[in-house]
Scaffold this active site. Structure first.
Site, PDB file in Angstrom:
ATOM      1  N   SER A  24     -21.191  17.153  95.861  1.00  0.00           N
ATOM      2  CA  SER A  24     -20.555  17.010  94.040  1.00  0.00           C
ATOM      3  C   SER A  24     -19.896  17.886  94.458  1.00  0.00           C
ATOM      4  O   SER A  24     -18.964  18.585  93.785  1.00  0.00           O
ATOM      5  CB  SER A  24     -21.395  16.906  92.787  1.00  0.00           C
ATOM      6  OG  SER A  24     -21.894  18.152  92.710  1.00  0.00           O
ATOM      7  N   ASN A 111     -31.588  21.494  87.291  1.00  0.00           N
ATOM      8  CA  ASN A 111     -31.539  20.833  85.786  1.00  0.00           C
ATOM      9  C   ASN A 111     -30.229  21.608  84.494  1.00  0.00           C
ATOM     10  O   ASN A 111     -29.934  21.432  84.399  1.00  0.00           O
ATOM     11  CB  ASN A 111     -32.650  19.887  85.665  1.00  0.00           C
ATOM     12  CG  ASN A 111     -33.196  19.141  86.434  1.00  0.00           C
ATOM     13  OD1 ASN A 111     -32.078  18.262  87.859  1.00  0.00           O
ATOM     14  ND2 ASN A 111     -34.415  18.708  86.658  1.00  0.00           N
ATOM     15  N   THR A 156       9.251   3.525  57.503  1.00  0.00           N
ATOM     16  CA  THR A 156       8.160   2.726  57.270  1.00  0.00           C
ATOM     17  C   THR A 156       7.901   1.192  58.157  1.00  0.00           C
ATOM     18  O   THR A 156       8.458   0.778  58.051  1.00  0.00           O
ATOM     19  CB  THR A 156       6.922   2.342  56.255  1.00  0.00           C
ATOM     20  OG1 THR A 156       8.244   1.611  55.222  1.00  0.00           O
ATOM     21  CG2 THR A 156       7.373   3.849  54.916  1.00  0.00           C
ATOM     22  N   HIS A 157       6.977   1.010  58.623  1.00  0.00           N
ATOM     23  CA  HIS A 157       7.327  -0.145  60.073  1.00  0.00           C
ATOM     24  C   HIS A 157       8.045   0.160  60.728  1.00  0.00           C
ATOM     25  O   HIS A 157       8.742  -0.939  61.067  1.00  0.00           O
ATOM     26  CB  HIS A 157       6.936  -1.541  58.451  1.00  0.00           C
ATOM     27  CG  HIS A 157       6.354  -1.897  57.476  1.00  0.00           C
ATOM     28  ND1 HIS A 157       5.008  -2.497  57.601  1.00  0.00           N
ATOM     29  CD2 HIS A 157       6.688  -1.197  56.206  1.00  0.00           C
ATOM     30  CE1 HIS A 157       4.851  -2.348  56.542  1.00  0.00           C
ATOM     31  NE2 HIS A 157       4.765  -1.508  55.563  1.00  0.00           N
ATOM     32  N   SER A 278      17.951   9.039  87.350  1.00  0.00           N
ATOM     33  CA  SER A 278      17.827   8.037  87.734  1.00  0.00           C
ATOM     34  C   SER A 278      17.940   7.877  89.287  1.00  0.00           C
ATOM     35  O   SER A 278      19.160   8.731  89.802  1.00  0.00           O
ATOM     36  CB  SER A 278      18.398   6.714  87.638  1.00  0.00           C
ATOM     37  OG  SER A 278      18.487   5.523  88.293  1.00  0.00           O
ATOM     38  N   LYS A 284      22.082   7.931  83.740  1.00  0.00           N
ATOM     39  CA  LYS A 284      20.797   7.871  83.364  1.00  0.00           C
ATOM     40  C   LYS A 284      19.958   9.896  83.216  1.00  0.00           C
ATOM     41  O   LYS A 284      20.036  10.536  83.540  1.00  0.00           O
ATOM     42  CB  LYS A 284      19.379   7.156  83.765  1.00  0.00           C
ATOM     43  CG  LYS A 284      19.454   5.608  84.207  1.00  0.00           C
ATOM     44  CD  LYS A 284      19.211   5.039  82.275  1.00  0.00           C
ATOM     45  CE  LYS A 284      17.823   5.731  81.557  1.00  0.00           C
ATOM     46  NZ  LYS A 284      17.105   4.307  82.140  1.00  0.00           N
ATOM     47  N   GLU A 291       6.988  11.014  78.366  1.00  0.00           N
ATOM     48  CA  GLU A 291       6.689   9.389  78.434  1.00  0.00           C
ATOM     49  C   GLU A 291       5.193   9.500  79.274  1.00  0.00           C
ATOM     50  O   GLU A 291       4.417   8.844  79.539  1.00  0.00           O
ATOM     51  CB  GLU A 291       7.846   8.713  79.438  1.00  0.00           C
ATOM     52  CG  GLU A 291       8.764   8.164  79.072  1.00  0.00           C
ATOM     53  CD  GLU A 291       9.548   7.413  79.584  1.00  0.00           C
ATOM     54  OE1 GLU A 291       9.779   6.534  80.000  1.00  0.00           O
ATOM     55  OE2 GLU A 291      10.329   8.090  80.722  1.00  0.00           O
ATOM     56  N   GLN A 323     -24.382  13.715  87.030  1.00  0.00           N
ATOM     57  CA  GLN A 323     -23.707  14.419  88.264  1.00  0.00           C
ATOM     58  C   GLN A 323     -21.828  13.784  87.869  1.00  0.00           C
ATOM     59  O   GLN A 323     -20.914  14.723  88.219  1.00  0.00           O
ATOM     60  CB  GLN A 323     -24.667  13.873  89.266  1.00  0.00           C
ATOM     61  CG  GLN A 323     -23.315  14.727  90.212  1.00  0.00           C
ATOM     62  CD  GLN A 323     -23.583  14.382  91.871  1.00  0.00           C
ATOM     63  OE1 GLN A 323     -24.182  15.720  92.090  1.00  0.00           O
ATOM     64  NE2 GLN A 323     -22.707  13.934  92.963  1.00  0.00           N
ATOM     65  N   LYS A 326     -18.738  15.476  85.344  1.00  0.00           N
ATOM     66  CA  LYS A 326     -17.978  16.493  85.876  1.00  0.00           C
ATOM     67  C   LYS A 326     -16.740  16.516  85.814  1.00  0.00           C
ATOM     68  O   LYS A 326     -15.850  16.672  84.990  1.00  0.00           O
ATOM     69  CB  LYS A 326     -18.191  17.449  86.999  1.00  0.00           C
ATOM     70  CG  LYS A 326     -18.951  18.030  86.554  1.00  0.00           C
ATOM     71  CD  LYS A 326     -20.431  18.810  87.519  1.00  0.00           C
ATOM     72  CE  LYS A 326     -21.959  18.965  87.468  1.00  0.00           C
ATOM     73  NZ  LYS A 326     -22.925  18.009  86.568  1.00  0.00           N
TER      74      LYS A 326
HETATM   75  N1  ARG Z   1     -25.092  18.241  91.415  1.00  0.00           N
HETATM   76  C1  ARG Z   1     -26.477  17.571  90.335  1.00  0.00           C
HETATM   77  C2  ARG Z   1     -25.285  17.971  88.709  1.00  0.00           C
HETATM   78  O1  ARG Z   1     -24.023  17.393  88.565  1.00  0.00           O
HETATM   79  C3  ARG Z   1     -26.769  18.849  89.840  1.00  0.00           C
HETATM   80  C4  ARG Z   1     -28.751  18.596  88.973  1.00  0.00           C
HETATM   81  C5  ARG Z   1     -28.844  17.807  90.649  1.00  0.00           C
HETATM   82  N2  ARG Z   1     -30.312  18.216  89.903  1.00  0.00           N
HETATM   83  C6  ARG Z   1     -31.476  17.410  90.601  1.00  0.00           C
HETATM   84  N3  ARG Z   1     -32.425  17.306  90.348  1.00  0.00           N
HETATM   85  N4  ARG Z   1     -30.616  16.327  91.793  1.00  0.00           N
HETATM   86  O2  ARG Z   1     -25.726  16.860  88.243  1.00  0.00           O
END
Ligand code: ARG
Length: 457
Positions: A24, A111, A156-157, A278, A284, A291, A323, A326
């Site tokens: 990650s 964790n 309205t509408h 454009s 244009k 948009e 994970q 994120k």
């Molecule tokens: N990269 C992991 C995440 O974003 C970190 C936590 C990993 N924990 C584990 N027990 N593998 O969740």
């Protein structure tokens, strides 16, 4: 390839492409400041509790600060084989200060570490979002203040309904955004909690002090249950929802701007700086920014759905599925902040075509309710008045006229109560001025509304 933090139990290593799937680091490097902040608080507490010596903690903390700067300066090669930001920083620390660096992870797990980082990040960005919304609301108020007396058709509408003040129309978005701000603020109660010290799932045997790290990190509260601390992602769902709803509001406003700037409406003219052209049609001028803001709701809502689906059916406690929390959040935050900033510039530089609005509102039947009210004033029951006006509208359509052009004898043939003053009564600005009820579109009521709005800023 660096040695795995969990290498001891393994006889074989994953191949690079497996590491790449697992990693990650390419997105959680975004959490470098939060990760260092969390580690500094953890090391400080470990020393205060006698789990590390003060010297060990000082060495760790001093080097973490250098590493933080070096990562920002791109001087630390972040490695996929080290999975994530947590293990990359820890690896770098041990490389630089030796074995003592390996003591940092005492009494914690990735964790609770990742949960801490995400709480810090979400809290910071939600606070930024609240400020950005307030700045955008200020732009709306500035625009409204200039256009209390600008009359436009209210719909309205998407059919012309009744004349309203332009200020009243745009202030609607102020209030939507005010509710958004209040939802973000309320969510902070649940975001502003410390999971640190929950460790992998069950807490720890070391005599740690979770309240100390909570305070060092400036969290307003603490998770009461270690399993909940590491497996809760509700605050991310909530934030994605709040972002999505704010984006829905921006998309509604964007849609109006797109319509208003069309040749059909010509109610506003966007500045060149917030428009595009454009490649084939030289004439244009397109409202691309509006948009795009309208279109980007797809992304943010998608991230919300994706997070909900990722969490569905997940057993306690941490699972690697998490994970996936994120990228969507980072992108949603980035999208909303960008959209707010662009919208602010687009709105502040837009010209409101007041003459065009004034003409437009005279070329429709949006004063028909006025005529009915006029008859009611003369003692005719509203239902009968409605019927009479309906017939007069039909007559006008058949004779290619609007109500202000209808001759008095035609009026009087339908209702003898109608007098010469009807031609003033039906003027759109008179119609707006008469709407004095609280929260209505009348100039006085709108001025009051703007005053109240300013107190929220
Ligand atoms: N990269 C992991 C995440 O974003 C970190 C936590 C990993 N924990 C584990 N027990 N593998 O969740």
């Amino acid at each position: 390839m660096s040695k795995k933090a969990w290498g001891g139990r393994f006889e074989e290593k994953p191949e690079d492409w497996v590491d790449a799937f697992n990693a990650s680091i390419h997105f959680d490097k975004n959490l470098v400041d939060e990760d260092i902040q969390g580690s500094i608080a953890h090391a400080t507490m470990l020393a205060n509790q006698g789990i590390l010596t003060q010297d060990e903690a000082s060495t760790i903390i001093a080097e973490l600060k250098v590493i933080q700067q070096d990562i920002h300066d791109n001087k630390v090669p972040l490695q996929e084989s080290l999975e994530d930001i947590h293990l990359n920083i820890e690896h770098e620390l041990i490389q630089r200060i030796g074995a003592v660096g390996g003591k940092l992870h005492t009494g914690r797990s990735r964790n609770d570490q990742v949960a801490t980082d995400m709480h810090l990040y979400t809290k910071k960005e939600v606070q930024n979002i609240i400020e950005s919304i307030a700045a955008f609301q200020q732009t709306i108020v500035n625009l409204a203040e200039q256009h209390v007396d600008t009359i436009m058709p209210g719909y309205t509408h998407l059919q012309r309904a009744q004349p309203i003040s332009f200020a009243h129309h745009v202030m609607t978005y102020f209030w939507m955004l005010e509710r958004d701000k209040s939802r973000f603020t309320d969510a902070l109660k649940r975001i502003d909690l410390s999971p640190l010290g929950a460790a992998a799932l069950s807490g720890t045997t070391y005599p740690i002090d979770r309240h100390e790290t909570q305070q060092l990190l400036g969290f307003g509260g603490i998770y009461e249950n270690s399993l909940d601390a590491v497996s809760d992602r509700d605050y991310i769902v909530e934030t994605l929802h709040n972002i999505s709803l704010t984006m829905v509001h921006l998309s509604r406003f964007a849609e109006e701007i797109i319509f208003w700037s069309s040749e059909e409406a010509k109610f506003v003219t966007l500045s060149d700086a917030f428009s595009t052209g454009s490649s084939i049609m030289p004439q244009k001028k397109n409202p691309d920014m509006a948009e795009l803001i309208r279109g980007k709701v797809g992304r943010t809502t998608g991230h919300l759905m994706s997070m909900l689906m990722t969490l569905k059916g997940l057993p306690l406690a941490y699972n690697k599925d998490m994970q996936e929390d994120k990228e969507g959040l980072f992108d949603a935050v980035h999208t909303l902040k960008g959209s707010l900033k662009i919208f602010e510039g687009m709105l502040a530089s837009m010209t409101v075509n007041t003459d065009r609005l004034a003409t437009t509102v005279r070329q429709d039947f949006s004063n028909a309710t006025e005529l009915a009210d006029y008859l009611v004033m003369k003692g005719i029951p509203f239902r009968d008045a409605h019927e009479i006006v309906g017939k007069l509208v039909l007559w006008s359509i058949q004779h290619d006229m609007y109500l202000l052009d209808v001759p008095l004898d035609v009026y009087q043939a339908q209702a003898p109560e109608i007098e010469e003053d009807i031609y003033t009564y039906l003027q759109p600005d008179e119609a707006v001025k008469r709407r004095k009820s609280y929260g209505a579109t009348g100039q006085d009521a709108v001025k009051h509304q703007i005053d109240v709005a300013k107190q929220y800023l």
